[in-house]
Design a protein around this motif. Structure first.
Motif, PDB file in Angstrom:
ATOM      1  N   HIS A 161      31.130  45.841  18.244  1.00 53.27           N
ATOM      2  CA  HIS A 161      32.040  45.024  17.330  1.00 53.27           C
ATOM      3  C   HIS A 161      31.336  44.279  16.472  1.00 53.27           C
ATOM      4  N   ASP A 201      33.753  43.163  13.367  1.00 47.27           N
ATOM      5  CA  ASP A 201      34.876  44.084  13.571  1.00 47.27           C
ATOM      6  C   ASP A 201      35.458  44.536  12.381  1.00 47.27           C
ATOM      7  N   TYR A 299      43.606  49.227  18.617  1.00 48.84           N
ATOM      8  CA  TYR A 299      42.978  47.939  18.801  1.00 48.84           C
ATOM      9  C   TYR A 299      43.692  46.586  18.513  1.00 48.84           C
ATOM     10  N   GLY A 302      38.755  41.755  18.990  1.00 47.18           N
ATOM     11  CA  GLY A 302      37.627  42.079  18.651  1.00 47.18           C
ATOM     12  C   GLY A 302      37.086  41.845  20.211  1.00 47.18           C
ATOM     13  N   GLN A 326      43.246  42.605  15.230  1.00 44.58           N
ATOM     14  CA  GLN A 326      42.988  43.445  14.414  1.00 44.58           C
ATOM     15  C   GLN A 326      44.354  44.308  13.999  1.00 44.58           C
TER      16      GLN A 326
END
Length: 552
Positions: A161, A201, A299, A302, A326
């Protein structure tokens, strides 16, 4: 040492060519995973299916069966890694591996040696983690520039990440003090406002165009998958749930399976760019189910180590941030609704308590929005990948919707060295809460998240039952009550991954009629002292009755 009548099976540490799928296995403890008959003395396999499991005295005639004497090794249903990254596992074997580096100095010494040995091309690597380094900091571009002057270098943190890049990459990608991080990402900057080289990320997406110009990996995809299959068969895994499988790689994996190059089972959860195409086609399966693609990986947030996990309250050690979402419900829910209508499973990455709560809410919203008679599959078996930090008040959502909790035990024994600093003590009540979820009737699938972690099933099993690090340490805030029983741990890596991939009727236990997937270790996981578990070794890996790996 395993004793096998066929000489080919004695090839030490080598991949064994496919042989007749007719076996008789005995000579050591055999754990079936079947509650009504947990132990057997002998197993017989014909045409890749189990035809007998029970007392040796009751076994049918063994004519035509290849005899395998376990010689004291212990046989289990085939172990499946419920969350890992097959391409990354293979790449780790071929790129700079910083796993286990004890300091910035050691990591950079490895980079320097690699650069000298590979004087041409970009340098890609992975595996560093700063939380136990004496320097106590992230890597920077200055570290990379000193170790590999002028080179294009990108080194991913162990959790994947965050990545640190050299000044050459920053310049080539056009990232400077004025660059604004995209939503869900962060560009770390120094006191003068200049990028340190660390991208978190979504900020890593800024490298997309750059890597596409130079080629993001000097190793071919086929080579990466070959290496990944070999490593995982050697560890004793008979299957892998491949998370974030690149949609463009699915045809390649299917081709490899048809050609006999996929030694273990693959259950693909593809990247979001493949969602629409998979929804349109429905589940895909080739080579008698050796590679199945029927899930999409999303997703939500993170990772905890890079402070990208989305929390309700600020990070205890960095109160100006609560992490990084995200995606939001407006974008996620329509995808979830389409998945219900097409029979495609959803698996969503969520680590922080806010990330997990949001995903449970989005799942519930989508399930309410789509009438039951429009669901292509009555039991969609949606998953949350990681489910690391939960508010105890959110446990019930996993039980009631229901949601499969796909969790990686080794994350806890690594993260607990810094999780308290990130979260404070109170939030640890819902951290890595395997036992609490199991007690509520939640299916908890065990995985490794390799190459984030090593990917060794024995380390994962140990972490689940001991909740101690590999040195035997357990801190006062590690919540030892969340360790699980050995019987539960066995389900986490056998029957429950089978359930999570809709294959519990075929896989996950040793019983008549099921496919002959077996893993043998040189230790008895159910009785050996917990501290000895990580020091064991896989001895035999069998998939569909074929010995795909054996250890001399």
């Amino acid at each position: 040492m395993l004793r096998v009548t066929a000489l080919a099976l004695l090839l030490a540490g080598a991949a064994v060519p496919a042989m007749a799928q007719n076996l008789q296995i005995h000579g050591g403890p055999i754990y079936t995973g079947v509650e009504a008959m947990p132990r057997a003395e002998l197993v017989q396999v014909r045409d890749g299916r189990i035809v007998f499991a029970g007392r040796a005295a009751d076994a049918p005639d063994a004519t035509g069966l290849t005899d395998i004497d376990l010689a004291g090794a212990t046989l289990f249903p085939g172990f499946t890694d419920g969350h890992a990254h097959l391409d990354g596992i293979g790449a780790r074997e071929m790129e700079l591996n910083l796993e286990g580096s004890a300091s910035v100095d050691e990591a950079m010494a490895r980079l320097k040696a690699w650069a000298e040995a590979h004087p041409e091309g970009p340098i890609l690597g992975r595996g560093w983690i700063e939380t136990r380094w004496p320097e106590g900091r992230f890597l920077t571009r200055h570290d990379l520039d000193a170790a590999a002057p002028g080179r294009l270098v990108a080194l991913w943190r162990a959790d994947g990440h965050a990545t640190v890049i050299s000044s050459s990459v920053l310049a080539a990608a056009g990232i400077d003090a004025s660059t604004v991080a995209p939503p869900g990402g962060e560009i770390l900057k120094d006191a003068a406002g200049q990028p340190t080289g660390l991208l978190v990320d979504a900020a890593m997406d800024l490298l997309g165009g750059f890597w596409s110009q130079i080629g993001d990996n000097p190793v071919s995809a086929r080579d990466r998958y070959r290496a990944g299959f070999a490593v995982y068969a050697r560890y004793g895994w008979t299957g892998i749930h491949f998370m974030s499988a690149p949609w463009d790689d699915v045809p390649l994996m299917e081709e490899m399976a048809e050609a006999g190059e996929a030694s273990i089972r693959v259950y693909n959860s593809v990247t979001p760019d493949g969602a629409a195409a998979l929804f349109a086609s429905g589940p895909r399966s080739v080579a008698d189910g050796r590679v199945i693609t029927r899930a999409v990986k999303m997703y939500a947030d993170g990772a905890l180590g890079s402070r990208g996990a989305a929390l309700f309250e600020p990070y205890a050690d960095r109160p100006e941030t609560t992490g990084l979402m995200q995606i939001d419900g407006e974008a996620a829910v329509p995808v979830y609704e389409a998945a219900l209508r097409s029979g495609i499973q959803i698996a969503t990455h969520a680590i922080g308590d806010r990330g997990n709560h949001e995903v449970t809410e989005w799942y519930a919203t989508a399930m309410r929005a789509v009438p039951l008679d429009q669901w292509d599959v009555a039991d969609p078996r949606w998953r949350i990948e990681h489910a690391q930090i939960l508010r105890p008040s959110d446990y019930a959502a996993f039980r009631d919707l229901p949601i499969i909790a796909s969790m990686q035990p080794s994350h806890a024994i690594g993260d607990f060295h810094f999780a308290g600093a990130r979260l404070g003590d109170a939030r640890l009540d819902g951290a890595y809460a395997w036992n609490s979820l199991v007690d509520m009737g939640v299916i908890v699938v065990g995985g490794s998240d390799a190459p984030v972690e090593r990917g060794d099933p024995l380390i994962e099993f140990y972490a689940a039952v001991a909740r101690r690090d590999l040195d035997g340490f357990q801190g006062p805030d590690w919540r030892p009550q969340e360790a699980v029983s050995r019987e539960t741990a066995l389900k986490m890596f056998t029957l429950w991954p089978a359930y999570a991939s809709f294959r519990e009727a075929e896989l996950g236990t040793i019983e008549v009629g099921k496919r002959a997937d077996f893993t043998a270790f040189d230790i008895d996981l159910m009785t050996v002292p917990a501290a000895e578990i990580p020091h064991g070794h896989a001895m035999l890996t069998v998939v569909d009755g074929v010995v795909v790996w054996s250890r001399d």
